[in-house]
Write a protein that holds these residues in place. Structure first.
Motif, PDB file in Angstrom:
ATOM      1  N   ARG A  87       0.830  -1.209   0.000  1.00 48.87           N
ATOM      2  CA  ARG A  87       0.000   0.000   0.000  1.00 48.87           C
ATOM      3  C   ARG A  87       0.862   1.256   0.000  1.00 48.87           C
ATOM      4  O   ARG A  87       0.478   2.290  -0.560  1.00 48.87           O
ATOM      5  CB  ARG A  87      -0.952  -0.005   1.209  1.00 48.87           C
ATOM      6  CG  ARG A  87      -2.031   1.091   1.158  1.00 48.87           C
ATOM      7  CD  ARG A  87      -2.907   0.919  -0.077  1.00 48.87           C
ATOM      8  NE  ARG A  87      -3.914   1.974  -0.214  1.00 48.87           N
ATOM      9  CZ  ARG A  87      -3.678   3.179  -0.742  1.00 48.87           C
ATOM     10  NH1 ARG A  87      -2.453   3.477  -1.174  1.00 48.87           N
ATOM     11  NH2 ARG A  87      -4.633   4.077  -0.853  1.00 48.87           N
ATOM     12  N   HIS A  94       0.620   7.433  -6.128  1.00 50.59           N
ATOM     13  CA  HIS A  94      -0.450   8.432  -6.029  1.00 50.59           C
ATOM     14  C   HIS A  94       0.055   9.828  -5.681  1.00 50.59           C
ATOM     15  O   HIS A  94      -0.678  10.805  -5.843  1.00 50.59           O
ATOM     16  CB  HIS A  94      -1.460   7.996  -4.964  1.00 50.59           C
ATOM     17  CG  HIS A  94      -2.378   6.901  -5.411  1.00 50.59           C
ATOM     18  ND1 HIS A  94      -3.166   6.178  -4.528  1.00 50.59           N
ATOM     19  CD2 HIS A  94      -2.650   6.400  -6.650  1.00 50.59           C
ATOM     20  CE1 HIS A  94      -3.877   5.292  -5.205  1.00 50.59           C
ATOM     21  NE2 HIS A  94      -3.578   5.405  -6.487  1.00 50.59           N
ATOM     22  N   GLU A 200     -13.769   5.878  -6.860  1.00 52.47           N
ATOM     23  CA  GLU A 200     -13.039   5.145  -5.823  1.00 52.47           C
ATOM     24  C   GLU A 200     -11.542   5.408  -5.926  1.00 52.47           C
ATOM     25  O   GLU A 200     -10.868   5.579  -4.896  1.00 52.47           O
ATOM     26  CB  GLU A 200     -13.326   3.648  -5.932  1.00 52.47           C
ATOM     27  CG  GLU A 200     -12.549   2.779  -4.939  1.00 52.47           C
ATOM     28  CD  GLU A 200     -12.811   3.122  -3.486  1.00 52.47           C
ATOM     29  OE1 GLU A 200     -12.022   2.657  -2.634  1.00 52.47           O
ATOM     30  OE2 GLU A 200     -13.779   3.852  -3.171  1.00 52.47           O
ATOM     31  N   GLN A 204      -9.120   6.966  -3.135  1.00 52.18           N
ATOM     32  CA  GLN A 204      -7.925   6.265  -2.692  1.00 52.18           C
ATOM     33  C   GLN A 204      -6.672   7.129  -2.802  1.00 52.18           C
ATOM     34  O   GLN A 204      -5.724   6.958  -2.035  1.00 52.18           O
ATOM     35  CB  GLN A 204      -7.741   4.970  -3.483  1.00 52.18           C
ATOM     36  CG  GLN A 204      -8.747   3.879  -3.143  1.00 52.18           C
ATOM     37  CD  GLN A 204      -8.562   3.302  -1.757  1.00 52.18           C
ATOM     38  OE1 GLN A 204      -7.508   3.481  -1.121  1.00 52.18           O
ATOM     39  NE2 GLN A 204      -9.562   2.591  -1.273  1.00 52.18           N
ATOM     40  N   VAL A 207      -6.661   8.677   0.490  1.00 53.90           N
ATOM     41  CA  VAL A 207      -6.253   7.715   1.510  1.00 53.90           C
ATOM     42  C   VAL A 207      -4.738   7.538   1.504  1.00 53.90           C
ATOM     43  O   VAL A 207      -4.103   7.421   2.562  1.00 53.90           O
ATOM     44  CB  VAL A 207      -6.957   6.360   1.278  1.00 53.90           C
ATOM     45  CG1 VAL A 207      -6.404   5.289   2.224  1.00 53.90           C
ATOM     46  CG2 VAL A 207      -8.469   6.502   1.471  1.00 53.90           C
ATOM     47  N   SER A 208      -4.163   7.567   0.320  1.00 48.95           N
ATOM     48  CA  SER A 208      -2.708   7.418   0.196  1.00 48.95           C
ATOM     49  C   SER A 208      -1.945   8.488   0.962  1.00 48.95           C
ATOM     50  O   SER A 208      -0.827   8.244   1.434  1.00 48.95           O
ATOM     51  CB  SER A 208      -2.296   7.437  -1.277  1.00 48.95           C
ATOM     52  OG  SER A 208      -2.653   6.238  -1.923  1.00 48.95           O
ATOM     53  N   LEU A 271      -5.390  -2.604  -3.120  1.00 50.27           N
ATOM     54  CA  LEU A 271      -6.518  -1.826  -2.599  1.00 50.27           C
ATOM     55  C   LEU A 271      -7.456  -2.675  -1.759  1.00 50.27           C
ATOM     56  O   LEU A 271      -8.214  -2.143  -0.941  1.00 50.27           O
ATOM     57  CB  LEU A 271      -7.275  -1.181  -3.758  1.00 50.27           C
ATOM     58  CG  LEU A 271      -6.526  -0.064  -4.503  1.00 50.27           C
ATOM     59  CD1 LEU A 271      -7.342   0.436  -5.668  1.00 50.27           C
ATOM     60  CD2 LEU A 271      -6.180   1.082  -3.546  1.00 50.27           C
TER      61      LEU A 271
END
Length: 276
Positions: A87, A94, A200, A204, A207-208, A271
């Protein structure tokens, strides 16, 4: 215990190899060369007054010593176990949000391969969206200072190069989450058949930033909400609608190549990993 052959190995050869490897060699906070000049891109889609209104609508960050702040810091500490793993590698990719490169974050969501394909109108569209979403976040940050996780702990690693000044910069709301969410909304409009998947990925990207230690969860949520609100305002402008038609035509051309991203299986597996 890590798997004998982790998804990270595939990511290194596939997903991270697809984009600049997201390895963003540009230090965080340093100016980057835009996809085009402001005159060419027409700056953003929104007026300065509309951007200011969006920024003003962002609620303030939680107070020092509050239970909300404590929960944010505890979650951020738990993310430390992700450093160097699958991740974390995806979060490294990202970190790259320049439009001509960030479009590739949506390869798997849209089922295409953007690398090597000319999409000037899509790039222009993303450039203008980035301008508005990031500017709104920067104005909101100027109202109240909240330190970043990498600022609270100056020894904490980040998934991109950071300077002392960028470690000391404001964390709330997350500008990267704002841009990522806005990109997700735009890509959903460009390809309505894959709208859910595009949104999504936009989420994400935010979220990264928490995985990277660059932001707290509350920073990401506020940035994501701001990016979506900015995208809704942008979608109502005639200029965006004109660019949207052209971007859809470019996407159709990219899809006709039949190319897809070899890293999509790795991205999906990564993910699917639960956050700590």
């Amino acid at each position: 215990m890590r798997r004998a052959r982790s998804t990270a190995a595939v990511l290194g050869a596939g997903l991270l190899g697809l984009t600049i490897a997201g390895c963003s060699t540009t230090p965080f906070g340093a100016p980057v060369k835009p996809a085009m000049t402001p005159a060419e891109a027409g700056a953003g889609y929104l007026s300065a007054a509309r951007v200011a209104a969006l920024a003003a609508a962002v609620p303030p960050p939680s107070a020092d010593g509050s239970t909300e702040q404590a929960a944010d810091r505890a979650a951020s500490d738990r993310y430390r176990v992700l450093e160097g793993g699958d991740r974390w590698l995806l979060a490294t990719a990202h970190a790259e949000l320049r439009p001509e490169l960030a479009r590739q974050h949506f390869d798997c969501a849209l089922g295409v391969r953007f690398q090597g394909q000319a999409t000037p109108r899509l790039t222009l569209l993303l450039q203008r969206v980035m301008h508005d979403a990031n500017e709104a976040a920067e104005q909101a940050k100027a109202r109240a200072f909240r330190p970043r996780p990498v600022g609270v702990d100056p020894d904490r690693p980040a998934c991109q190069r950071v300077t002392a000044a960028s470690r000391a910069s404001a964390s709330y709301p997350s500008g990267s989450a704002s841009v990522g969410a806005a990109y997700g909304e735009v890509m959903a409009a460009v390809d309505p058949a894959h709208a859910q998947q595009a949104r999504e990925i936009g989420r994400q990207i935010g979220v990264s930033r928490a995985v990277c230690g660059m932001h707290y969860d509350a920073d990401v949520k506020a940035g994501t909400d701001l990016g979506r609100a900015t995208a809704r305002e942008i979608a109502a402008t005639p200029a965006f609608q004109d660019d949207l038609k052209a971007a859809r035509a470019e996407l159709a051309g990219v899809r006709r190549t039949g190319l897809t991203n070899a890293g999509c299986t790795a991205e999906a597996a990564t993910l699917a990993l639960p956050l700590p």
